[in-house]
Write a protein that holds these residues in place. Sequence first.
Motif, PDB file in Angstrom:
ATOM      1  N   ARG A  15     -42.732  -4.238  76.148  1.00  0.00           N
ATOM      2  CA  ARG A  15     -41.875  -2.934  76.388  1.00  0.00           C
ATOM      3  C   ARG A  15     -41.105  -2.402  75.177  1.00  0.00           C
ATOM      4  N   GLU A  16     -40.411  -1.280  75.290  1.00  0.00           N
ATOM      5  CA  GLU A  16     -39.499  -0.802  74.291  1.00  0.00           C
ATOM      6  C   GLU A  16     -38.431  -1.489  74.301  1.00  0.00           C
ATOM      7  N   GLU A  17     -38.018  -1.575  75.549  1.00  0.00           N
ATOM      8  CA  GLU A  17     -36.712  -2.514  75.545  1.00  0.00           C
ATOM      9  C   GLU A  17     -36.353  -3.194  76.721  1.00  0.00           C
ATOM     10  N   TYR A  18     -35.870  -4.336  76.918  1.00  0.00           N
ATOM     11  CA  TYR A  18     -35.621  -5.236  77.883  1.00  0.00           C
ATOM     12  C   TYR A  18     -33.889  -5.317  78.266  1.00  0.00           C
ATOM     13  N   ASP A  19     -33.608  -5.556  79.286  1.00  0.00           N
ATOM     14  CA  ASP A  19     -32.097  -5.731  79.751  1.00  0.00           C
ATOM     15  C   ASP A  19     -31.708  -7.018  78.966  1.00  0.00           C
ATOM     16  N   LEU A  20     -32.556  -7.930  79.068  1.00  0.00           N
ATOM     17  CA  LEU A  20     -32.228  -9.204  78.419  1.00  0.00           C
ATOM     18  C   LEU A  20     -33.342  -9.994  77.512  1.00  0.00           C
ATOM     19  N   CYS A  21     -33.157 -10.454  76.204  1.00  0.00           N
ATOM     20  CA  CYS A  21     -34.000 -11.294  75.579  1.00  0.00           C
ATOM     21  C   CYS A  21     -33.607 -12.548  75.612  1.00  0.00           C
ATOM     22  N   LEU A  22     -34.423 -13.411  76.363  1.00  0.00           N
ATOM     23  CA  LEU A  22     -34.134 -14.711  76.389  1.00  0.00           C
ATOM     24  C   LEU A  22     -34.949 -15.828  75.476  1.00  0.00           C
ATOM     25  N   CYS A  23     -34.365 -16.453  74.772  1.00  0.00           N
ATOM     26  CA  CYS A  23     -35.089 -17.471  73.517  1.00  0.00           C
ATOM     27  C   CYS A  23     -35.107 -18.749  73.982  1.00  0.00           C
ATOM     28  N   LEU A  24     -35.907 -19.397  74.023  1.00  0.00           N
ATOM     29  CA  LEU A  24     -36.336 -20.681  74.435  1.00  0.00           C
ATOM     30  C   LEU A  24     -36.742 -21.738  73.496  1.00  0.00           C
TER      31      LEU A  24
ATOM     32  N   ARG B  57     -33.458  -7.739  68.888  1.00  0.00           N
ATOM     33  CA  ARG B  57     -32.516  -6.759  68.374  1.00  0.00           C
ATOM     34  C   ARG B  57     -32.248  -5.595  69.174  1.00  0.00           C
ATOM     35  N   LYS B  58     -33.278  -5.234  69.957  1.00  0.00           N
ATOM     36  CA  LYS B  58     -33.338  -3.910  70.684  1.00  0.00           C
ATOM     37  C   LYS B  58     -32.987  -4.286  72.083  1.00  0.00           C
ATOM     38  N   ALA B  59     -33.001  -5.441  72.693  1.00  0.00           N
ATOM     39  CA  ALA B  59     -32.465  -5.755  73.691  1.00  0.00           C
ATOM     40  C   ALA B  59     -31.113  -5.651  74.170  1.00  0.00           C
ATOM     41  N   LYS B  60     -30.656  -5.143  75.505  1.00  0.00           N
ATOM     42  CA  LYS B  60     -29.224  -4.966  75.994  1.00  0.00           C
ATOM     43  C   LYS B  60     -28.475  -6.225  75.751  1.00  0.00           C
ATOM     44  N   HIS B  61     -28.830  -7.203  76.124  1.00  0.00           N
ATOM     45  CA  HIS B  61     -28.301  -8.323  76.297  1.00  0.00           C
ATOM     46  C   HIS B  61     -29.327  -9.575  75.611  1.00  0.00           C
ATOM     47  N   THR B  62     -28.526 -10.501  74.758  1.00  0.00           N
ATOM     48  CA  THR B  62     -29.620 -11.620  74.511  1.00  0.00           C
ATOM     49  C   THR B  62     -28.796 -13.009  74.992  1.00  0.00           C
ATOM     50  N   ALA B  63     -29.603 -14.178  75.114  1.00  0.00           N
ATOM     51  CA  ALA B  63     -29.316 -15.668  75.448  1.00  0.00           C
ATOM     52  C   ALA B  63     -30.305 -16.544  74.985  1.00  0.00           C
ATOM     53  N   SER B  64     -29.892 -17.566  74.759  1.00  0.00           N
ATOM     54  CA  SER B  64     -30.586 -18.794  74.066  1.00  0.00           C
ATOM     55  C   SER B  64     -30.427 -20.059  74.968  1.00  0.00           C
TER      56      SER B  64
END
Length: 316
Positions: A70-79, A95-102
């Motif tokens: 998708r163009e943009e996600y609410d959350l990008c979750l890195c595992l 970078r484009k995601a609204k929020h990020t978590a790892s």
Amino acid sequence: MKDLIEIIKNAQSVAILGHISEDADSVGSSLAMRYALRKLGKTADVIFSARLEQRLSFMNADGIFKEEAREEYDLCLCLDCGDIKRLGDREEIFRKAKHTASVDHHITNTNFAEVNYVIPDAAACGEILYDVICGLGCELDKTLAEYLFIAIASDTGSFKYSNVSPKTMRTAAALLEQGIDNAYLSRMLFDTEPEAVMHFKGALMSRVETYHSGRLAMICVDKTEFEKFGVAEKDMGDIVNIARMTAGCEIAVSVRETEDKVKLSFRSNGRYDVGELAMRFGGGGHKMASGASSDSISFLDMKQKVIDFCGELFND
Ligand SMILES: [Mn+2]
């Protein structure tokens, strides 16, 4: 873990990214997370950096690639990803995601996301995810248990490495209680190779090199050999483990030349911290297992650098 649970709960669409050169921990963790999030009614995509190694084909991992995201996600979750560089060109999605978590277990993790849940004592990212998924209120089932088992079994070398803790075993026990076929999954992960890979590994075994009175054991493969044996570099698995079996070896290293770079894998037999060693080559990882790569040094120079750096380490 509270912040992590909250940021996940608040997101409707989630992009799940494991590290580049996807391995069974990053893939197993990603598929488990996607399955759990979908079960909780969310939209979730697993976005791979490239085709997965052949060895993992039994997982039927139906992730997508960057172009299909998708163009943009609410959350990008890195595992299972210790550094933003290990997202490769998918950094754009991050970078484009609204929020990020790892969620990660690499001690060298750079805390690059908004919420970072890093447990260096965990044997695998999958071990941490078991708690996260339970924390999200998602009920464990057989499919989830299979993904998490693959993640944990792979990073522990089938539960035989020193990173295995009582908690690892308790988590594995909870997974087995779901009725998974652990023998089948373990055989597919550890005891099954295509015939071409068998022949290639046999050849490599016959020419393990040792240095510094046998404390360094090395396997070096230049790019012509992958062609010769008809095997892609990524389908060879962890050939460094072949070198590590040499009696007297303290540090095992594989040096592999690909089209555009030279890759290193390090394994320790306990005495030396190869996570620190890998950082001297611009890489990272764990005390017992780590890696690095470079596109600005030749195969032979890299090999010499490994021999020299290990010599310094042994002489300290
Ligand atoms: Mn891992």
